[in-house]
Design a protein around this motif. Structure first.
Motif, PDB file in Angstrom:
ATOM      1  N   PHE A 227      55.196  45.729 -65.613  1.00 25.31           N
ATOM      2  CA  PHE A 227      55.889  46.759 -64.840  1.00 25.31           C
ATOM      3  C   PHE A 227      54.947  47.926 -64.560  1.00 25.31           C
ATOM      4  CE2 PHE A 227      59.046  44.790 -67.785  1.00 25.31           C
ATOM      5  CZ  PHE A 227      59.685  44.006 -66.830  1.00 25.31           C
TER       6      PHE A 227
ATOM      7  N   ASN B 238      54.576  54.167 -59.613  1.00 29.80           N
ATOM      8  CA  ASN B 238      54.121  54.272 -58.223  1.00 29.80           C
ATOM      9  C   ASN B 238      52.620  54.541 -58.102  1.00 29.80           C
ATOM     10  OD1 ASN B 238      54.060  56.888 -59.093  1.00 29.80           O
ATOM     11  ND2 ASN B 238      55.481  57.699 -57.564  1.00 29.80           N
TER      12      ASN B 238
ATOM     13  N   PHE C 161      64.171  41.298 -62.317  1.00 29.20           N
ATOM     14  CA  PHE C 161      64.420  42.607 -61.707  1.00 29.20           C
ATOM     15  C   PHE C 161      65.366  43.465 -62.542  1.00 29.20           C
ATOM     16  CE2 PHE C 161      62.570  40.208 -58.266  1.00 29.20           C
ATOM     17  CZ  PHE C 161      61.665  41.134 -57.774  1.00 29.20           C
TER      18      PHE C 161
ATOM     19  N   ALA D 100      62.953  45.042 -64.799  1.00 31.72           N
ATOM     20  CA  ALA D 100      62.166  46.023 -64.057  1.00 31.72           C
ATOM     21  C   ALA D 100      62.936  47.323 -63.877  1.00 31.72           C
ATOM     22  CB  ALA D 100      61.770  45.445 -62.698  1.00 31.72           C
ATOM     23  N   ILE D 101      64.217  47.216 -63.577  1.00 40.23           N
ATOM     24  CA  ILE D 101      65.056  48.409 -63.389  1.00 40.23           C
ATOM     25  C   ILE D 101      65.200  49.165 -64.701  1.00 40.23           C
ATOM     26  CG2 ILE D 101      67.412  49.169 -62.889  1.00 40.23           C
ATOM     27  CD1 ILE D 101      67.522  46.826 -60.846  1.00 40.23           C
TER      28      ILE D 101
ATOM     29  N   GLU E  47      58.389  50.672 -60.442  1.00 38.60           N
ATOM     30  CA  GLU E  47      58.329  50.797 -58.986  1.00 38.60           C
ATOM     31  C   GLU E  47      57.755  49.524 -58.355  1.00 38.60           C
ATOM     32  OE1 GLU E  47      59.277  53.434 -57.196  1.00 38.60           O
ATOM     33  OE2 GLU E  47      59.625  54.900 -58.787  1.00 38.60           O
ATOM     34  N   LYS E  48      56.981  48.785 -59.147  1.00 43.24           N
ATOM     35  CA  LYS E  48      56.319  47.565 -58.687  1.00 43.24           C
ATOM     36  C   LYS E  48      56.194  46.622 -59.881  1.00 43.24           C
ATOM     37  CE  LYS E  48      53.385  50.578 -55.841  1.00 43.24           C
ATOM     38  NZ  LYS E  48      51.991  51.003 -55.569  1.00 43.24           N
TER      39      LYS E  48
ATOM     40  N   GLY F 124      61.809  40.948 -54.316  1.00 36.16           N
ATOM     41  CA  GLY F 124      61.235  42.284 -54.465  1.00 36.16           C
ATOM     42  C   GLY F 124      61.444  43.137 -53.235  1.00 36.16           C
TER      43      GLY F 124
ATOM     44  N   ILE G  45      61.412  46.723 -55.098  1.00 37.17           N
ATOM     45  CA  ILE G  45      60.463  46.705 -56.221  1.00 37.17           C
ATOM     46  C   ILE G  45      59.478  45.579 -55.903  1.00 37.17           C
ATOM     47  CG2 ILE G  45      60.124  46.471 -58.719  1.00 37.17           C
ATOM     48  CD1 ILE G  45      63.035  47.250 -59.114  1.00 37.17           C
TER      49      ILE G  45
END
Length: 232
Positions: free
Chosen positions: A130, A133, A159, A162-163, A168-169, A198, A203
């Motif tokens: 993860f 930005n 995801f 990721a959240i 951010e990516k 994504g 993301i």
């Protein structure tokens, strides 16, 4: 067999490391330094040689679990723990080095860490990294472990993690136990699926890296990721 103390000083691992640098030592000499002493009439170099022969080299030794290592002839629990601790420290130092740099501008750092982390594994591992930005690593998760020759994964789980991490990516990575890093059709399909997801989740997947012990394949570097993005 005479002990290391009776060797010419220039040939002893410690003195050689001091005079020429630690990188001048062979795998056997490095292992002997960690072992410090031999046993049953063998000096540390002879014991290290025996251990590496049992494992078919240093990469084979690195693959062993603690329980497997203690079964090697000439090495007990204490030395096995010291070896595994040394290996774990290397992995952690490599990971901490990631936390201070832009991974897209310094891709060798993430490749180096992944090779130490999963490059030697005999089972396929799927890891998601993860990023914020600024492309700095804010965490990672070993989400899936392969069974047999394939690894299954859930896009939703990727995801969701990721959240939770505030990413951010993301970068996805997995190893090929065969040590051949060329992507399979299944790898391409999985990459394309996550690129699409994504885009919907805002993301983006910024790379998919396939890892072996001493090689890697980057979808980003090969321009394949950009092709998938252009298909959206």
């Amino acid at each position: 067999m005479s002990g290391i103390k009776n060797w010419d000083k220039s040939l002893r691992p410690r003195e050689k490391a001091l005079n020429y640098g630690i990188s001048s030592l062979s795998d056997c000499e490095l292992l002997a330094l960690i072992l410090r002493c031999g046993n049953k009439g063998k000096d540390a170099i002879s014991l290290a040689t025996d251990i590496l022969n049992q494992c078919s080299g240093i990469s084979g030794l690195m693959k062993l679990s603690l329980n497997e290592m203690v079964k090697l002839k000439g090495i007990g629990l204490a030395k096995s723990c010291e070896l595994k601790a040394s290996m774990e420290l290397v992995k952690r130092v490599s990971y901490n080095d990631l936390l201070e740099s832009d991974t897209l501008k310094n891709p060798h750092k993430i490749v180096s860490w992944l090779q130490k982390y999963i490059g030697n594994a005999e089972q396929e591992f799927f890891v998601v990294i993860f990023l914020n930005n600024r492309n700095v690593v804010v965490g990672y998760s070993e989400l899936f472990k392969g069974t047999g020759k394939e690894v299954s994964f859930s896009v939703k789980n990727i995801f969701s993690q990721a959240i939770k991490c505030g990413a951010e990516k993301i970068i996805m990575a997995h190893n090929h136990p065969s040590q051949f890093v060329s992507p399979s059709l299944a790898d391409d399909s999985a990459t394309k699926e996550i690129v699409e997801a994504g885009e919907l989740m805002d993301i983006p997947l910024v790379d998919h890296i396939i890892i072996s012990y001493n090689d890697y394949y980057s979808y980003r570097e090969k321009g394949v990721l950009q092709k998938f993005e252009n298909m959206l």
